[in-house]
Design a protein around this motif. Structure first.
Motif, short mmCIF file in Angstrom:
data_model
loop_
_atom_site.label_atom_id
_atom_site.label_comp_id
_atom_site.label_asym_id
_atom_site.label_seq_id
_atom_site.Cartn_x
_atom_site.Cartn_y
_atom_site.Cartn_z
N LEU A 55 60.16 84.81 8.86
CA LEU A 55 61.12 84.00 9.59
C LEU A 55 61.92 83.16 8.61
O LEU A 55 61.36 82.59 7.67
CB LEU A 55 60.40 83.07 10.58
N PRO B 148 64.57 86.14 12.56
CA PRO B 148 63.68 87.10 11.90
C PRO B 148 64.35 87.73 10.68
O PRO B 148 65.56 87.94 10.65
CB PRO B 148 63.40 88.13 12.99
N SER C 25 51.08 87.96 13.97
CA SER C 25 52.40 88.54 14.18
C SER C 25 53.48 87.51 13.87
O SER C 25 53.22 86.31 13.82
CB SER C 25 52.55 89.02 15.63
N GLU C 26 54.69 88.00 13.65
CA GLU C 26 55.80 87.08 13.42
C GLU C 26 56.09 86.23 14.65
O GLU C 26 56.65 85.14 14.56
CB GLU C 26 57.06 87.84 12.99
N TYR C 27 55.69 86.74 15.83
CA TYR C 27 55.89 85.97 17.07
C TYR C 27 54.96 84.77 17.11
O TYR C 27 55.33 83.67 17.55
CB TYR C 27 55.67 86.87 18.28
N ARG D 257 50.73 92.36 10.00
CA ARG D 257 50.07 92.90 11.20
C ARG D 257 49.30 94.19 10.93
O ARG D 257 48.30 94.47 11.58
CB ARG D 257 51.12 93.14 12.30
N HIS E 51 53.87 83.27 14.43
CA HIS E 51 54.45 82.36 13.45
C HIS E 51 55.62 81.60 14.04
O HIS E 51 55.79 80.40 13.78
CB HIS E 51 54.91 83.15 12.21
N TYR E 52 56.43 82.28 14.83
CA TYR E 52 57.59 81.63 15.45
C TYR E 52 57.14 80.48 16.34
O TYR E 52 57.67 79.36 16.25
CB TYR E 52 58.39 82.66 16.26
N HIS E 53 56.16 80.72 17.19
CA HIS E 53 55.71 79.67 18.11
C HIS E 53 54.98 78.55 17.36
O HIS E 53 55.05 77.39 17.77
CB HIS E 53 54.82 80.28 19.19
N ARG F 282 57.60 76.36 16.01
CA ARG F 282 58.32 75.64 17.07
C ARG F 282 57.58 74.37 17.48
O ARG F 282 58.17 73.48 18.08
CB ARG F 282 58.49 76.55 18.29
N SER G 162 54.17 88.16 7.89
CA SER G 162 53.32 88.72 8.94
C SER G 162 52.76 90.05 8.47
O SER G 162 53.49 91.02 8.28
CB SER G 162 54.12 88.92 10.23
#
Length: 215
Positions: free
Chosen positions: A62, A68, A122-124, A150, A126-128, A131, A148
């Motif tokens: 990210l 991304p 996952s990168e998701y 995975r 990491h995103y949250h 945030r 990430s």
């Protein structure tokens, strides 16, 4: 690997502290014990990776604005690089460790050194995690790449993967400007890596390489 009663009780207490199930904490403890007992750096096939060129990687990441992207080992040619592996997002120990390295980036940059962190999240995730503010258990905005892994391929190639849990041990690697692996340290899942120690290692490598330090 058998665990005595004292280790099991400690694992349960650690589970409550980290918000993990007791079963997951016991698995982590087994992997932590294995890491201490087998600290040699190899790629899982008995081939040592220390002293050779760093295993290549490319992984999703990210950007500081939350968009991304991807990052590769090739992006750091001609610079020193600290690669920091950690077990998972949304844990207090990893949060403190990662934000500590992020807040010290200027000191690493002064040594012509970049820092990346990597986990099997996952990168998701990491995103949250980014945030959420630090006061809420997140890491907030980061200026260092968060990789990430995975597929577990990076963790496995650097010999930090706990196959039982799919988590990465707390590994710290320093790669030089020629992308040779010069420092290889792997801790258990519960032992963090001080920022000052990483900075000291980079300084020592630069001195050994005859670099003109500008602090």
């Amino acid at each position: 690997m058998a665990m005595d009663l004292g280790t099991a009780v400690w694992a349960k207490r650690k589970a409550l502290a980290d918000g993990l199930s007791a079963q997951d904490s016991v698995k982590r403890t087994r992997c932590s014990t294995a890491a201490v007992e087998d600290s040699s750096s190899n790629n899982g096939n008995g081939i040592r990776i220390f002293g050779r060129y760093a295993p290549h990687f490319r992984a999703p990441t990210l950007l500081p604005n939350g968009m991304p992207s991807s990052v590769s080992l090739d992006d750091f040619k001609g610079k020193y690089l600290v690669i920091l592996f950690y077990p998972s997002a949304f844990t207090l120990a990893s949060c403190i460790e990662i934000t500590g390295f992020n807040d010290s980036l200027e000191q690493f940059n002064a040594l012509d050194c970049s820092v990346v962190v990597c986990s099997t999240d996952s990168e998701y995730a990491h995103y949250h995690w980014q945030r959420k503010e630090r006061s809420e258990g997140g890491v907030g905005r980061l200026w260092l790449p968060m990789l990430s892994d995975r597929t577990r391929s990076i963790s496995r190639s650097y010999n930090v993967l706990c196959e039982e849990t799919g988590l990465a041990f707390r590994g710290l690697f320093v790669v030089d400007k020629l992308q040779r692996l010069r420092v290889s340290r792997v801790n258990s899942l519960l032992a963090d890596r001080p920022v000052d120690e990483a900075l000291r290692l980079v300084v020592e490598l630069r001195t050994a390489d005859g670099e003109d330090l500008v602090m």
